[in-house]
Design an enzyme around this catalytic site. Structure first.
Site, PDB file in Angstrom:
ATOM      1  N   LYS A  89       0.830  -1.209   0.000  1.00  0.00           N
ATOM      2  CA  LYS A  89       0.000   0.000   0.000  1.00  0.00           C
ATOM      3  C   LYS A  89       0.862   1.256   0.000  1.00  0.00           C
ATOM      4  O   LYS A  89       0.621   2.203  -0.744  1.00  0.00           O
ATOM      5  CB  LYS A  89      -0.922  -0.031   1.221  1.00  0.00           C
ATOM      6  CG  LYS A  89      -2.077   0.952   1.164  1.00  0.00           C
ATOM      7  CD  LYS A  89      -3.033   0.667   2.319  1.00  0.00           C
ATOM      8  CE  LYS A  89      -4.260   1.561   2.254  1.00  0.00           C
ATOM      9  NZ  LYS A  89      -5.218   1.240   3.328  1.00  0.00           N
ATOM     10  N   GLU A 128       9.757  -5.761   4.358  1.00  0.00           N
ATOM     11  CA  GLU A 128       9.987  -7.078   3.770  1.00  0.00           C
ATOM     12  C   GLU A 128       9.677  -7.087   2.272  1.00  0.00           C
ATOM     13  O   GLU A 128      10.443  -7.644   1.466  1.00  0.00           O
ATOM     14  CB  GLU A 128       9.121  -8.138   4.473  1.00  0.00           C
ATOM     15  CG  GLU A 128       9.384  -8.289   5.955  1.00  0.00           C
ATOM     16  CD  GLU A 128       8.471  -7.431   6.821  1.00  0.00           C
ATOM     17  OE1 GLU A 128       8.243  -7.805   7.980  1.00  0.00           O
ATOM     18  OE2 GLU A 128       7.986  -6.383   6.317  1.00  0.00           O
ATOM     19  N   GLY A 169      -5.527  -4.202   4.895  1.00  0.00           N
ATOM     20  CA  GLY A 169      -4.682  -5.245   4.328  1.00  0.00           C
ATOM     21  C   GLY A 169      -5.307  -6.627   4.345  1.00  0.00           C
ATOM     22  O   GLY A 169      -5.322  -7.335   3.334  1.00  0.00           O
ATOM     23  N   ARG A 170      -5.844  -7.035   5.499  1.00  0.00           N
ATOM     24  CA  ARG A 170      -6.384  -8.392   5.603  1.00  0.00           C
ATOM     25  C   ARG A 170      -7.753  -8.530   4.945  1.00  0.00           C
ATOM     26  O   ARG A 170      -8.307  -9.630   4.917  1.00  0.00           O
ATOM     27  CB  ARG A 170      -6.447  -8.817   7.062  1.00  0.00           C
ATOM     28  CG  ARG A 170      -7.246  -7.896   7.984  1.00  0.00           C
ATOM     29  CD  ARG A 170      -6.971  -8.238   9.446  1.00  0.00           C
ATOM     30  NE  ARG A 170      -7.594  -7.328  10.393  1.00  0.00           N
ATOM     31  CZ  ARG A 170      -7.092  -6.154  10.749  1.00  0.00           C
ATOM     32  NH1 ARG A 170      -5.954  -5.713  10.218  1.00  0.00           N
ATOM     33  NH2 ARG A 170      -7.704  -5.390  11.644  1.00  0.00           N
ATOM     34  N   GLU A 199      -5.794 -10.721  14.048  1.00  0.00           N
ATOM     35  CA  GLU A 199      -5.347  -9.344  13.853  1.00  0.00           C
ATOM     36  C   GLU A 199      -6.498  -8.367  14.064  1.00  0.00           C
ATOM     37  O   GLU A 199      -6.292  -7.230  14.468  1.00  0.00           O
ATOM     38  CB  GLU A 199      -4.760  -9.176  12.448  1.00  0.00           C
ATOM     39  CG  GLU A 199      -3.974  -7.881  12.267  1.00  0.00           C
ATOM     40  CD  GLU A 199      -3.160  -7.865  10.980  1.00  0.00           C
ATOM     41  OE1 GLU A 199      -2.027  -8.368  10.993  1.00  0.00           O
ATOM     42  OE2 GLU A 199      -3.677  -7.366   9.962  1.00  0.00           O
ATOM     43  N   HIS A 201      -4.844 -37.627  12.856  1.00  0.00           N
ATOM     44  CA  HIS A 201      -3.750 -38.468  13.325  1.00  0.00           C
ATOM     45  C   HIS A 201      -2.729 -37.671  14.117  1.00  0.00           C
ATOM     46  O   HIS A 201      -1.614 -38.147  14.355  1.00  0.00           O
ATOM     47  CB  HIS A 201      -3.092 -39.164  12.138  1.00  0.00           C
ATOM     48  CG  HIS A 201      -4.019 -40.086  11.419  1.00  0.00           C
ATOM     49  ND1 HIS A 201      -4.162 -41.419  11.752  1.00  0.00           N
ATOM     50  CD2 HIS A 201      -4.904 -39.866  10.406  1.00  0.00           C
ATOM     51  CE1 HIS A 201      -5.066 -41.978  10.973  1.00  0.00           C
ATOM     52  NE2 HIS A 201      -5.532 -41.054  10.146  1.00  0.00           N
ATOM     53  N   LYS A 246       6.724  -3.516  13.352  1.00  0.00           N
ATOM     54  CA  LYS A 246       7.392  -2.932  12.187  1.00  0.00           C
ATOM     55  C   LYS A 246       8.368  -1.831  12.618  1.00  0.00           C
ATOM     56  O   LYS A 246       9.514  -1.772  12.150  1.00  0.00           O
ATOM     57  CB  LYS A 246       6.355  -2.332  11.231  1.00  0.00           C
ATOM     58  CG  LYS A 246       5.483  -3.343  10.516  1.00  0.00           C
ATOM     59  CD  LYS A 246       4.499  -2.620   9.615  1.00  0.00           C
ATOM     60  CE  LYS A 246       3.556  -3.574   8.911  1.00  0.00           C
ATOM     61  NZ  LYS A 246       2.575  -2.858   8.059  1.00  0.00           N
TER      62      LYS A 246
END
Length: 554
Positions: free
Chosen positions: A206, A212, A267-268, A353, A384, A521
């Protein structure tokens, strides 16, 4: 608005909880032969069976009363109408506008945002057509064969999970891979599989400054320039999704290859926006649009259905019941479909979040539980491993099971189709059998009887029966759909979005900021400056200083 714990419905639920804890769901099904029918519904192509929950009708009535007393209907309307419900950042929350297929305008600060939304979708469609048709080529004229999507958080998880889940719909000539981790091993391994002449990089940030994402993009750019490309060729191989057009152009991207994001897209919640460009490139625009249509169908259901027939509201209020009244600390997501295996990680970010908060909208510290720990894995693998904990833990662990009735055929050969049918029948039996086992359990008496004639002493039978006993009474929801096509997946993701929002409304939270993420961040950038000698390590605590020194010494 009165405090949450002072609402009449909350007080009633506190009264009901110890009573319900005495009931077993086995007895509930015996007492009501129509329980499965009564507590199930369909919406937007999804069937929900929520009959295997530790609730009575009185509990459900009070949960829906709680939603009313917390003014949920008004808050749903506020989100869809563009009010700035993200109060700490003074933003509207309008991911729903990105999939609005009605003719209704959506206003933000007096401006209808729908023309902007439609223009971006048109741009995404045209670019996808250009890449798939070969009109947009690499710098040597070769067609694009591989797309490397670089992002992190919602810019990574949403497109990755959707693309992975819809593998049967992939475009035959394009492969899409995703890079998020700043660990150099990841981008290195991906670049080693790329042909410079046939690779397109989609950088999603954005701000065009996420640490990163920017570093991974710079590494990709360096690889491109060191392997035959030049600065003038970058526009053919790099595109960006960002609100910072200038930074993208300065990077070397053609301005027409920058796909805009609005400030009101979190973002999410952003896969529906231009962040979904990798989905378009992987599947084709028509399938991306079907994804949007499925989400829109769920939006319409969420806005119009009464609470007791509203799928996101029902799931949300059941979650409130377990988190705040029954002692649950986590919630498991268990998709019985290999291609849907990434959904737990997606919902984990979406939920944790959004509602992993301790402050209410008015700044008070909460005095009640908020967001649960979200976790899970694909069935039947989990059976399992961690299902053991769900079956015999002394903590309740609500779970959502997901299952498609039909799956795309993987072969035209009759024998292989028959084999696939057998696989799917076994998968169905495991999914439905596990929900039954979690609900029903196995009593000590049943286990003791099973050991009859095994040559054990009475003491040995008692001991072994105790180990085999499972109390059952473990709650679950089962979500069934005809097939996991793009439209159904859109509805499923939107359903979880709305569930999370409802719970945030009940708890009095802002579900749309993420200050914990932001702190990480900031501190990460500060530590990087210390590692690179740009600032003094004395500003850090003793432990962090010691870790930095150890890193530098090595």
């Amino acid at each position: 608005m009165e405090k949450l714990k002072q609402t009449p419905a909350w007080i009633n639920l506190e009264h009901h909880a110890p009573l319900v804890k005495r009931y077993h769901m086995r007895d509930m099904f015996v007492a009501d032969k129509n329980r499965a029918t009564k507590y199930s519904l369909d919406a937007a192509g999804i069937h929900l069976d929520y009959s295997k929950n530790r609730v009575t009708q009185e509990v459900l009535d009070n949960l829906f009363d709680l939603a009313t007393q917390r003014q949920l209907a008004e808050k749903i309307s506020a989100m869809f109408s563009g009010k700035k419900i993200n109060t700490t950042e003074n933003r509207a929350v309008l991911h729903t506008a990105l999939r609005n297929f009605s003719d209704k305008p959506v206003m933000v600060d007096g401006e209808n945002v729908m023309p902007q939304v439609k223009a971006t979708l048109t741009k995404m469609e045209q670019f996808t057509v250009d890449v798939h048709s070969g009109k947009h080529t690499g710098y040597t004229g070769k067609a694009i064969k591989k797309v490397v999507s670089i992002g992190i958080g919602g810019s990574f998880l949403g497109p990755k999970i959707v693309t992975e889940a819809l593998k049967p719909y992939w475009h035959k000539d394009i492969s899409v891979v995703f890079v998020a981790n700043v660990d150099g091993c990841h981008i290195h391994d991906v670049l080693n599989t790329c042909d410079i002449e046939e690779t397109l990089f989609v950088m999603s940030s954005k701000s065009f400054g996420t640490q990163e994402t920017l570093q991974n993009t710079l590494s990709a750019k360096a690889w491109f320039l060191n392997n035959g490309g030049n600065q003038n060729d970058i526009a053919k191989h790099f595109v960006a999704v960002s609100s910072n057009v200038k930074a993208a152009v300065d990077f070397g991207m053609a301005e027409q290859n920058v796909f805009p994001m609005a400030d009101w897209v979190g973002g999410r919640y952003s896969l529906w926006s231009a962040i979904g460009l990798p989905i378009c490139l992987a599947l084709g625009y028509q399938h991306f649009e079907a994804l949007l249509h499925g989400a829109y169908d769920m939006d319409c259901h969420f806005q119009s259905a009464p609470f007791d027939q509203n799928m996101p509201v029902i799931l949300a209020m059941l979650g409130i019941w377990y988190r705040n009244f029954m002692g649950a600390q986590s919630h498991a997501l268990l998709p019985y479909y290999h291609y849907l295996r990434g959904l737990p990680a997606y919902v984990q970010q979406l939920d944790m979040e959004s509602n992993g908060k301790i402050a209410t909208l008015d700044g008070r510290t909460v005095d009640h539980g908020t967001g649960p720990i979200i976790w899970g894995s694909e069935g039947s693998n989990g059976q399992h491993s961690f299902y053991q904990l769900i079956h015999q833990s002394n903590l309740p662990i609500p779970a959502d099971f997901m299952f498609p009735i039909n799956v795309p055929s993987l072969s035209d050969e009759k024998q292989e189709r028959e084999n696939q049918t057998l696989h799917h029948q076994m998968l169905a039996s495991n999914c439905f059998g596990q929900t039954q086992a979690l609900m029903q359990g196995k009593s000590f008496e049943e286990c003791y009887k099973d050991l009859d004639g095994k040559g054990l002493s009475d003491d040995e039978r008692h001991t072994l029966a105790a180990h085999k006993t499972m109390a059952g009474n473990n709650p679950s929801n089962t979500l069934v759909f005809d097939t996991l096509n793009p439209k159904t997946l859109g509805a499923l993701i939107a359903m979880y979005e709305h569930k999370v929002y409802v719970q945030g409304c009940i708890w009095g939270l802002n579900s749309f900021d993420q200050w914990g993420v932001e702190l990480g961040k900031v501190l990460g950038n500060q530590v990087l400056d210390m590692i690179q000698g740009k600032s003094s390590m004395n500003e850090a605590d003793a432990s962090t200083q010691a870790l930095i020194k150890r890193f530098l010494q090595q």
